[in-house]
Design a protein around this motif. Structure first.
Motif, PDB file in Angstrom:
ATOM      1  N   GLU A  19       0.833  -1.208   0.000  1.00  0.00           N
ATOM      2  CA  GLU A  19       0.000   0.000   0.000  1.00  0.00           C
ATOM      3  C   GLU A  19       0.867   1.256   0.000  1.00  0.00           C
ATOM      4  N   ARG A  20       1.919   1.253   0.796  1.00  0.00           N
ATOM      5  CA  ARG A  20       2.812   2.409   0.838  1.00  0.00           C
ATOM      6  C   ARG A  20       3.535   2.597  -0.493  1.00  0.00           C
ATOM      7  N   ALA A  21       3.856   1.508  -1.158  1.00  0.00           N
ATOM      8  CA  ALA A  21       4.498   1.608  -2.471  1.00  0.00           C
ATOM      9  C   ALA A  21       3.570   2.299  -3.469  1.00  0.00           C
ATOM     10  N   ALA A  26       7.704   9.290  -4.635  1.00  0.00           N
ATOM     11  CA  ALA A  26       8.898   9.056  -5.448  1.00  0.00           C
ATOM     12  C   ALA A  26       8.996   7.582  -5.834  1.00  0.00           C
ATOM     13  N   SER A  27       9.381   7.325  -7.061  1.00  0.00           N
ATOM     14  CA  SER A  27       9.491   5.941  -7.530  1.00  0.00           C
ATOM     15  C   SER A  27      10.559   5.170  -6.755  1.00  0.00           C
ATOM     16  N   SER A  28      11.606   5.853  -6.316  1.00  0.00           N
ATOM     17  CA  SER A  28      12.649   5.166  -5.549  1.00  0.00           C
ATOM     18  C   SER A  28      12.113   4.687  -4.197  1.00  0.00           C
ATOM     19  N   ILE A  29      11.265   5.483  -3.585  1.00  0.00           N
ATOM     20  CA  ILE A  29      10.653   5.092  -2.310  1.00  0.00           C
ATOM     21  C   ILE A  29       9.663   3.957  -2.533  1.00  0.00           C
ATOM     22  N   ALA A  30       8.920   4.013  -3.611  1.00  0.00           N
ATOM     23  CA  ALA A  30       7.986   2.930  -3.941  1.00  0.00           C
ATOM     24  C   ALA A  30       8.743   1.617  -4.109  1.00  0.00           C
ATOM     25  N   GLU A  31       9.897   1.684  -4.758  1.00  0.00           N
ATOM     26  CA  GLU A  31      10.706   0.473  -4.956  1.00  0.00           C
ATOM     27  C   GLU A  31      11.187  -0.088  -3.624  1.00  0.00           C
ATOM     28  N   VAL A  32      11.581   0.761  -2.711  1.00  0.00           N
ATOM     29  CA  VAL A  32      11.996   0.299  -1.381  1.00  0.00           C
ATOM     30  C   VAL A  32      10.846  -0.433  -0.698  1.00  0.00           C
ATOM     31  N   HIS A  33       9.651   0.131  -0.764  1.00  0.00           N
ATOM     32  CA  HIS A  33       8.496  -0.518  -0.137  1.00  0.00           C
ATOM     33  C   HIS A  33       8.155  -1.838  -0.821  1.00  0.00           C
ATOM     34  N   ARG A  34       8.286  -1.902  -2.132  1.00  0.00           N
ATOM     35  CA  ARG A  34       8.055  -3.180  -2.835  1.00  0.00           C
ATOM     36  C   ARG A  34       9.081  -4.228  -2.400  1.00  0.00           C
ATOM     37  N   ASN A  35      10.321  -3.795  -2.228  1.00  0.00           N
ATOM     38  CA  ASN A  35      11.352  -4.734  -1.755  1.00  0.00           C
ATOM     39  C   ASN A  35      11.042  -5.231  -0.344  1.00  0.00           C
ATOM     40  N   PHE A  36      10.604  -4.313   0.527  1.00  0.00           N
ATOM     41  CA  PHE A  36      10.183  -4.731   1.868  1.00  0.00           C
ATOM     42  C   PHE A  36       9.062  -5.771   1.765  1.00  0.00           C
ATOM     43  N   ALA A  37       8.074  -5.498   0.937  1.00  0.00           N
ATOM     44  CA  ALA A  37       6.931  -6.399   0.788  1.00  0.00           C
ATOM     45  C   ALA A  37       7.391  -7.779   0.340  1.00  0.00           C
ATOM     46  N   GLU A  38       8.280  -7.820  -0.629  1.00  0.00           N
ATOM     47  CA  GLU A  38       8.774  -9.113  -1.119  1.00  0.00           C
ATOM     48  C   GLU A  38       9.496  -9.877  -0.026  1.00  0.00           C
ATOM     49  N   GLU A  39      10.273  -9.184   0.777  1.00  0.00           N
ATOM     50  CA  GLU A  39      10.984  -9.853   1.868  1.00  0.00           C
ATOM     51  C   GLU A  39      10.011 -10.367   2.924  1.00  0.00           C
ATOM     52  N   TYR A  40       9.028  -9.558   3.279  1.00  0.00           N
ATOM     53  CA  TYR A  40       8.010 -10.025   4.229  1.00  0.00           C
ATOM     54  C   TYR A  40       7.263 -11.233   3.673  1.00  0.00           C
TER      55      TYR A  40
END
Length: 54
Positions: A19-21, A26-40
């Motif tokens: 959701e945060r992504a 910023a697209s860079s922040i969205a990518e960080v949140h997507r990476n977090f989601a994948e790890e979770y």
């Protein structure tokens, strides 16, 4: 019991990160949140697999 609690925690955190992504400015922040989601999601899947093999 704790594996189930942990799995639900990781699933919830993955959803929150997705959701945060989507709402990130910023697209860079969205990518960080997507990476977090994948790890979770990986952690939740690992706990789910462990509970099935137990």
């Amino acid at each position: 019991m704790f594996d189930e609690i942990d799995r639900r925690y990781f699933e919830r955190r993955a959803q929150e990160s997705r959701e945060r992504a989507q709402t990130a400015q910023a697209s860079s922040i969205a990518e960080v949140h997507r990476n977090f989601a994948e790890e979770y999601e990986r952690k939740a899947a690992a706990l789910s697999a462990e509970s099935r093999s137990a």
